[in-house]
Structure formats: structure tokens, C-alpha cells
Scaffold this motif. Structure first.
Motif, mmCIF file in Angstrom:
data_model
loop_
_atom_site.group_PDB
_atom_site.id
_atom_site.type_symbol
_atom_site.label_atom_id
_atom_site.label_comp_id
_atom_site.label_asym_id
_atom_site.label_seq_id
_atom_site.Cartn_x
_atom_site.Cartn_y
_atom_site.Cartn_z
ATOM 1 N N ASP A 99 -30.220 5.152 68.699
ATOM 2 C CA ASP A 99 -30.420 5.018 70.150
ATOM 3 C C ASP A 99 -31.881 4.685 70.477
ATOM 4 O O ASP A 99 -32.159 3.891 71.385
ATOM 5 N N ALA A 100 -32.814 5.307 69.738
ATOM 6 C CA ALA A 100 -34.233 5.013 69.960
ATOM 7 C C ALA A 100 -34.540 3.556 69.617
ATOM 8 O O ALA A 100 -35.334 2.896 70.300
ATOM 9 N N ALA A 101 -33.914 3.053 68.550
ATOM 10 C CA ALA A 101 -34.096 1.646 68.179
ATOM 11 C C ALA A 101 -33.550 0.730 69.268
ATOM 12 O O ALA A 101 -34.186 -0.280 69.631
ATOM 13 N N ILE A 102 -32.398 1.063 69.806
ATOM 14 C CA ILE A 102 -31.790 0.245 70.864
ATOM 15 C C ILE A 102 -32.668 0.248 72.114
ATOM 16 O O ILE A 102 -32.878 -0.788 72.758
ATOM 17 N N ALA A 103 -33.216 1.419 72.459
ATOM 18 C CA ALA A 103 -34.067 1.504 73.652
ATOM 19 C C ALA A 103 -35.310 0.638 73.500
ATOM 20 O O ALA A 103 -35.728 -0.050 74.451
ATOM 21 N N ALA A 104 -35.917 0.646 72.316
ATOM 22 C CA ALA A 104 -37.101 -0.196 72.092
ATOM 23 C C ALA A 104 -36.725 -1.671 72.142
ATOM 24 O O ALA A 104 -37.460 -2.497 72.703
ATOM 25 N N ALA A 105 -35.583 -2.015 71.568
ATOM 26 C CA ALA A 105 -35.126 -3.405 71.611
ATOM 27 C C ALA A 105 -34.841 -3.832 73.046
ATOM 28 O O ALA A 105 -35.154 -4.968 73.449
ATOM 29 N N ASP A 106 -34.241 -2.946 73.817
ATOM 30 C CA ASP A 106 -33.986 -3.244 75.233
ATOM 31 C C ASP A 106 -35.292 -3.537 75.974
ATOM 32 O O ASP A 106 -35.366 -4.464 76.797
ATOM 33 N N LEU A 107 -36.332 -2.734 75.687
ATOM 34 C CA LEU A 107 -37.621 -2.968 76.339
ATOM 35 C C LEU A 107 -38.177 -4.341 75.969
ATOM 36 O O LEU A 107 -38.701 -5.063 76.829
ATOM 37 N N LEU A 108 -38.071 -4.707 74.709
ATOM 38 C CA LEU A 108 -38.577 -6.009 74.280
ATOM 39 C C LEU A 108 -37.857 -7.144 75.002
ATOM 40 O O LEU A 108 -38.478 -8.121 75.428
ATOM 41 N N VAL A 109 -36.553 -7.010 75.153
ATOM 42 C CA VAL A 109 -35.783 -8.046 75.845
ATOM 43 C C VAL A 109 -36.111 -8.059 77.332
ATOM 44 O O VAL A 109 -36.352 -9.116 77.933
ATOM 45 N N ARG A 110 -36.156 -6.891 77.915
ATOM 46 C CA ARG A 110 -36.317 -6.773 79.367
ATOM 47 C C ARG A 110 -37.722 -7.160 79.828
ATOM 48 O O ARG A 110 -37.892 -7.788 80.878
ATOM 49 N N LEU A 111 -38.729 -6.800 79.028
ATOM 50 C CA LEU A 111 -40.105 -6.954 79.489
ATOM 51 C C LEU A 111 -40.871 -8.059 78.757
ATOM 52 O O LEU A 111 -41.655 -8.788 79.369
ATOM 53 N N HIS A 112 -40.661 -8.182 77.453
ATOM 54 C CA HIS A 112 -41.483 -9.103 76.655
ATOM 55 C C HIS A 112 -40.912 -10.520 76.601
ATOM 56 O O HIS A 112 -41.661 -11.453 76.319
ATOM 57 N N LEU A 113 -39.614 -10.688 76.814
ATOM 58 C CA LEU A 113 -39.005 -12.018 76.771
ATOM 59 C C LEU A 113 -38.961 -12.621 78.171
ATOM 60 O O LEU A 113 -38.527 -11.955 79.115
ATOM 61 N N ASP A 114 -39.387 -13.892 78.293
ATOM 62 C CA ASP A 114 -39.256 -14.546 79.587
ATOM 63 C C ASP A 114 -37.939 -15.329 79.637
ATOM 64 O O ASP A 114 -37.110 -15.256 78.721
ATOM 65 N N GLU A 115 -37.755 -16.091 80.706
ATOM 66 C CA GLU A 115 -36.475 -16.774 80.901
ATOM 67 C C GLU A 115 -36.244 -17.874 79.869
ATOM 68 O O GLU A 115 -35.112 -18.323 79.677
ATOM 69 N N LYS A 116 -37.287 -18.296 79.161
ATOM 70 C CA LYS A 116 -37.138 -19.290 78.095
ATOM 71 C C LYS A 116 -37.146 -18.650 76.706
ATOM 72 O O LYS A 116 -37.274 -19.339 75.704
ATOM 73 N N ALA A 117 -37.002 -17.332 76.684
ATOM 74 C CA ALA A 117 -37.013 -16.555 75.438
ATOM 75 C C ALA A 117 -38.339 -16.673 74.706
ATOM 76 O O ALA A 117 -38.406 -16.527 73.486
#
Length: 683
Positions: free
Chosen positions: A437-455
Motif C-alpha cells: 500500500d505504501a508503494a502504491i501511495a508513492a506511485a500515485d503521488l508520482l502520477v498525480r503530481l510529477h507527471l504532466d498531461e504529456k507524461a
């Protein structure tokens, strides 16, 4: 009055926001200001957990006289190397070429065009030990700039031309062979000290990437020498003061401060070290069933979640080496070291004697001022495990009441990708869904915050705010690696899809189409005096090798020929360097083992929640075949490509194992799957 760094998101830059030095961040305006004033640029590069960076800041950058001279004669630029690894890499290469060594703080004097002409690392406030004082350096550079400008320009131009001519090519190298890998192992055996288990050398950094190669080479080639070396290195690290014997997790490195004395750590704790080592020890347990490896893997995972996890779900970069010793002084290691008197105060006399014996605490001390680092000296006799555990718990509780080291809350994409991979696998191996779950939460943050609309990926964030710096190759590669691990552990196809977005950027923006070589910055990134490019590992896997590994894994999941071809071309450098300098290209060697083994593609089809599905999935994850990719889900679910056209056999959950366009007969038998994939553990 705060300087321009007051608006920064980097904790390291913010530490200098109240300096009397008129610092600039790395930006075009700083160099334009240097041109306008016709003065050189002073570049200072460091990071938040760097002990000597803090020392130089206190001695020189907080000194009003030194600051006044800097402000009058230079434009001073401060860079966090963790935010701008490209700037750090380019100028560190120049420092090392000019001086034969490097490190942080890094001090570089350059022209307003960014061309370096004088270098150093730490400079003391007074001349000592053959080093000039920082004031002498400033005065010398100013004099050269004003009276010997043409000479300075010639030096700067030559250095810049030399750096620009260092581009690497692996166009015709070919892929690594079994002989290359065997020669790399042979060279490693020459570098190891069999008595201690460590590699030779006074300063010992954790060789995480090399150990991963050794474990994969053993799994593929059956080399007992490789396994013995991996076990010896892991035991040496876990018993030494590199490992935090009370709270878990690893320090940055250890060295021998006096002949014959014990190893003493540099106490900073970095996310990347702990993520890599957590995964290494989990893989060692997978290969051998070692209870010690299991303990270290889990304690390191728990340390990361407990002490590095941020409120947003990501992981902070580091804990400082220094902390308050209780008297108001900031002292390196104060949080971690113990005197016999402190042990007695917490444990009572009898258990204090046991703790001193077990952890190597002496009356004279093994560190500074009578204090000792904690380690596990080799001694005969069996100690009461439950009693030792009680001692550790009480010491941990007492230590928690000490002033804690500062934390760099910056979230670095690449290092969080490493943490995602480590926590996902460790959680799956040891039935710890909280770690997954901790791994998923960190991955979610990377997708939500670090990735822009062009990935496109941002390098850093802090407190939920994304930084301005673009991701570099290691960010794209390590985050993709983490997403691929999550896809195998969770069976959720979205992680494979996100990995694909990132790796498409690698193919388009980081790969040299003609040679297959990789660059550390994208083709459309800010132009520096040289486009950085380095296939060798440092504290983390090189972006080059990490990208090759992620490309290979993604190709195995999807059958994508462009991704596999790019991986194979990138591994040409491993063929060239692996047999000669294996300690510096460990992740490339580990990735080459994956290529030589296939990698194997494992599809587990069955109803979600069915005991048979769970058992086959677990057996697949515990297989030691190097880099095997795993997909789990219902037949023809469309969640992952490997599940397509894979029916149940006899209505039962079924596993399919393929490699090199050839598949074994499908099986519903867990033991047959274990045999096909190799495993050191069965449960």
C-alpha cells in the motif's frame, strides 16, 4: 534580509536563504547579471544531508566579511545537486578531470558563459593541510580574472572543448555474452577482501547494484562463488555500523578512521541507499531463505515508511548526519552513538553489560568523545534473542527522545521509483500488504503530481508542490522500474501503461538514434556546456543501465520490439566496461543477466481471490530467474497483455512460462512452476 533562495522549494537552498551571500539559483538571469557586471560566476553545489556542505556554509557563507567580498566580485549561484543532477554531473566531471578527485561541497569558478576555469571542493576558512583558505581562493580568482583574462579564457575554452569531446558510442559493441559476465565476476573476486567480506578500500559504500548482479548471475549460471560473495557482502554490511542496529536502515558509507579500529559510518541516511538495499536483502532471502536477510529487508522497509514517508505519500530524500547532542551543539552522529553510561541509564547495569558486549560499546569509545557506534562484532556464543530484542526496543525508545536529525522533505522522482519497487516486492514476499500500500501511495503521488498531461516527469516536489526542474533519464527509468514492479505484484495494468508512457519518452528524447547510446538529459532540455552522459553507476544505478533494464522488462510484458532493441543497443557499453570495471557498472551487469536469461514471461490466470491463483502468483514472484516479469489476472481480462489467450486448464488457476518465443506446457502445479523459475524458498 533573505536572499533570492527564499523562494526555493529545495530544503538545501532554503538553508542558505538567510546567508549574507547574495545567492542566485541556477537560472539564466544569474549569468546575464555576471555578463552585465563583467565578473565570474561562483558555483557552489551540495545537498541537504552533506556534513561538509554545512561546515563550509557555517565557516564561510555565514561570514559577513567573506560574503561581502563574494558579493562585490562574483555572482554566486547555489545548486542542490539532487534537484539538478545534470548541472552537478557536468561540472563534477570537470572537477575530477582537473583535480583527480571530486566531492561535495563542489566549488567551481566559471565565465558568464558557464565555462569552468578553477575548481575545488571544501575550502577551509584558514589555510591548512596544504589547502588554501577560501578567502585566498576568492582573491586569487579575482586577480586572475582582472589581470590575466585572456589566460583564463584559454583555460576555460580548453576545458569546455575537452568535455564536449567525451561523447560515448556503443554502436557496434554488440550485447554482453556469458563470457563477459564470467570475466566481470572474476574481476570482482580480485577486488574482494575474503577476510572481511567487503570490497577492498578504506571507504566502503554499499555495493547494491553489484550484489544484484551477483544474485542474478548465480540464479542464471549456478555460480556458487557469486552467491558466496553476495552473502559475504550482505553479512558484512548488516553486522557493521553501516546498518542502524537499533532503528533499522542504512547510513551512507563507513570508513576506518584509525588503523585497526572498527568501521565508523558517515551518518546521513539516504532514501536511495535504503530502497536499493531493502530490495537486495529481500532478493537474498528469496535466493537463500536467510532469516538475517529477511530481518534486514523488513527493518529497512519499516524505517523508510516510518521515518521518510511524507504527508503526501511520497518519500523524503534523506536524514541529516548531524543533530543536536543535547547541549545545543550540532554534532555528526549524536543521534546514533552510545556511551556505557548511557546504556546503563536506559537498561540498568546487567542489560547494559549485555548490550555493550553485543553491540561493541567500549569504555574508551569507538567514535568520538568516548561514544561508540553500534555494530555486531564477531563473537562466539549464542545470546538470548528475546532479551536482545528487548534491549533494542528500549534503546530505540530512549533514542526517540533525543533531538532527531533534520529531514530533507524533497521528493525525488527517481528515488521514489526505487522505493516503490523495493516496497512492492518486499511487501509481496513477506505478506505485508501495508508495504505494498505504501508503494502504491508513492506511485500515485508520482502520477498525480510529477507527471504532466504529456507524461513528462518533474524531478522533484515538496509539500505537495511540484518543482520546476525537468526529470532526467534516471527519473524516467527508475519510476518506470517501480511501476513495472507494481504491475507484477498487483496485477493492475494501469502501472504497465504508465511505465510505457515514460519509456516512450526515453526512446524519443534520450536515445541517440544512430548509436543507441543514452543521454542523461532530454534532447529538449536546457543546454549546458556538455550534454551529460554516463553509463557507470554512482550511488544509484546509472540512468543508462536503469533505462535498459526497464525497457527490457516492458518489452517482455508487451512484446514491443522497439523497446527490446533499444535495451539491447544500450547494453553494448556493459560488454565494453563490465569485465574491466564491474564495480562501477553493476546495474548494467545485472540487466545483462536478464537479457541472457530471456527474460522469462510468467502469466498466472485464475479468479481473483482463489487460493490456487494466490499460490501460483506467489510462486512466480518468488522465482529467482533474473528479471522475470509476472502478470496475474482473470483469463482474457484485458488487464495485462501476457494474459491474452491464456485459458484455465481443467477449470483451475494456471501458470504459463515463456521465453525467447517458446513456452513451457501450462501448469496448475505450484511445485512445477517453482522448478521452472528457480527459487530458494517455498513459502
Amino acid at each position: 534580509m533573505p536572499n533570492r533562495l527564499a523562494q526555493a522549494t529545495s530544503p538545501y537552498l532554503l538553508q542558505h536563504a538567510d546567508n549574507p551571500v547574495d545567492w542566485w539559483p541556477w537560472e539564466t538571469d544569474a549569468f546575464e547579471e555576471a555578463r552585465r557586471r563583467d565578473v565570474p560566476v561562483f558555483l557552489s553545489v551540495g545537498y541537504s544531508a552533506c556534513h561538509w556542505c554545512h561546515v563550509m556554509a557555517h565557516e564561510s557563507f555565514e561570514n559577513s566579511g567573506t560574503a561581502a567580498y563574494m558579493n562585490e566580485h562574483f555572482v554566486s549561484v547555489k545548486v542542490d545537486r539532487e534537484e539538478r543532477p545534470d548541472v552537478d554531473a557536468v561540472y563534477m566531471e570537470a572537477v575530477q578531470a582537473a583535480t583527480g578527485q571530486g566531492g561535495w561541497p563542489m566549488s567551481v569558478f566559471m565565465t558568464p558563459d558557464g565555462q569552468p576555469f578553477y575548481f575545488g571542493t571544501y575550502f577551509p576558512p584558514e589555510a591548512r593541510h596544504g589547502m588554501p583558505s577560501f578567502q585566498q581562493v576568492l582573491e586569487g580568482v579575482h586577480h586572475a580574472w582582472t589581470s590575466r583574462r585572456s589566460e583564463v579564457g584559454e583555460v576555460a575554452g580548453k576545458i569546455t572543448r575537452d568535455l564536449a569531446g567525451r561523447e560515448l558510442s556503443t554502436k557496434d559493441a554488440g550485447t554482453p555474452t556469458e563470457e563477459n559476465q564470467a570475466l566481470a565476476l572474476l574481476q570482482l573476486t580480485r577486488d574482494i577482501d575474503p577476510a572481511s567480506g567487503w570490497f577492498k578500500g578504506d571507504t566502503k559504500f554499499p555495493p547494491s547494484m553489484v550484489i544484484e548482479f551477483l544474485l542474478r548471475h548465480h540464479a542464471r549460471a549456478g555460480s556458487e562463488a557469486a552467491l558466496e560473495m553476495a552473502e559475504g557482502l550482505c553479512e558484512a554490511m548488516a553486522r557493521s555500523s553501516l546498518y542502524d542496529q537499533v532503528g533499522g536502515g542504512f547510513h551512507r558509507y563507513v570508513l576506518t578512521p584509525r588503523p585497526g579500529g572498527p568501521l565508523v559510518p558517515h551518518f546521513e541516511k539516504m532514501l536511495y541507499d535504503n530502497a536499493l538495499l531493502c530490495r537486495v536483502y529481500a532478493h537474498l532471502w528469496r535466493a537463500t531463505g536467510s532469516e538475517s536477510a529477511r530481518r534486514v529487508a523488513l527493518e529497512t522497509a519499516d524505517f523508510m515508511v516510518r521515518e521518510l514517508r511524507t504527508d503526501e505519500g511520497g518519500f523524503a530524500s534523506a536524514l541529516d548526519a548531524d543533530s543536536d547532542d543535547g547541549t545545543g551543539r550540532h554534532v555528526e552522529g549524536a543521534y546514533y552513538v552510545w556511551t556505557p553510561e548511557q546504556l546503563t541509564e536506559v537498561l540498568g547495569e546487567e542489560d547494559a553489560r549485555l548490550a555493550a558486549h553485543h553491540f561493541g560499546v567500549t569504555e574508551e569509545g569507538t567514535f568520538e568523545e568516548g561514544a561508540s557506534v553500534l555494530r555486531l562484532p564477531r563473537r562466539e556464543g549464542v545470546l538470548d534473542a528475546a532479551r536482545i530484542e528487548s534491549v533494542r526496543d528500549r534503546l530505540n525508545g530512549a533514542r526517540a527522545r533525543r533531538p532527531a536529525p533534520g529531514r530533507d522533505d524533497k521528493v525525488v522522482a527517481a528515488w521514489n521509483g526505487l522505493a516503490v519497487a523495493a516496497l512492492a516486492e518486499t511487501g509481496a514476499y513477506f505478506d505485508r500488504p501495508d508495504l505494498v500500500d505504501a508503494a502504491i501511495a508513492a506511485a500515485d503521488l508520482l502520477v498525480r503530481l510529477h507527471l504532466d498531461e504529456k507524461a513528462r516527469l518533474a524531478r522533484t516536489s515538496k509539500d505537495g508542490h511540484v518543482g520546476a526542474n525537468a526529470g532526467v533519464l534516471e527519473d524516467y527509468a527508475d519510476v518506470a522500474e517501480g511501476f513495472l514492479a507494481l504491475a507484477s505484484v498487483t496485477g493492475e495494468g494501469v502501472w504497465l501503461e504508465f511505465a510505457g508512457f515514460l519509456l516512450d519518452h526515453v526512446l524519443v528524447r534520450f536515445v541517440d538514434e544512430e548509436s543507441g547510446a543514452l543521454f542523461d538529459t532530454a534532447a529538449d532540455a536546457e543546454k549546458l556546456i556538455r550534454r551529460p552522459q554516463d553509463p557507470t553507476d554512482n550511488a544509484t544505478p546509472s540512468g543508462w543501465s536503469a533505462a535498459a533494464g526497464a525497457l527490457l522488462g516492458y518489452a517482455a510484458h508487451t512484446g514491443s520490439e522497439p523497446h527490446r532493441t533499444a535495451a539491447e543497443r544500450a547494453l553494448g557499453v556493459v560488454k565494453a566496461l563490465g569485465p574491466r570495471v564491474p564495480r562501477f557498472i553493476g546495474w548494467g551487469l545485472a540487466t545483462a543477466e536478464v537479457l541472457l536469461d530471456g527474460p522469462r514471461e510468467v502469466a498466472v490466470v485464475g479468479p481473483e481471490g482463489h487460493p490456487g491463483t494466490r499460490e501460483l502468483h506467489r510462486a512466480a514472484l518468488l522465482g529467482t530467474a533474473p528479471g522475470a516479469v509476472v502478470a496475474v489476472g482473470a483469463p482474457d481480462s484485458g488487464e495485462l497483455p501476457l494474459l491474452a489467450d491464456r485459458p484455465l486448464v481443467g477449470g483451475e488457476p494456471t501458470a504459463y512460462v515463456c521465453r525467447d518465443f517458446t513456452c513451457d506446457a501450462p501448469t496448475t502445479d505450484v511445485d512445477r512452476l517453482r522448478t521452472a523459475l528457480g527459487t530458494g524458498v517455498t513459502g
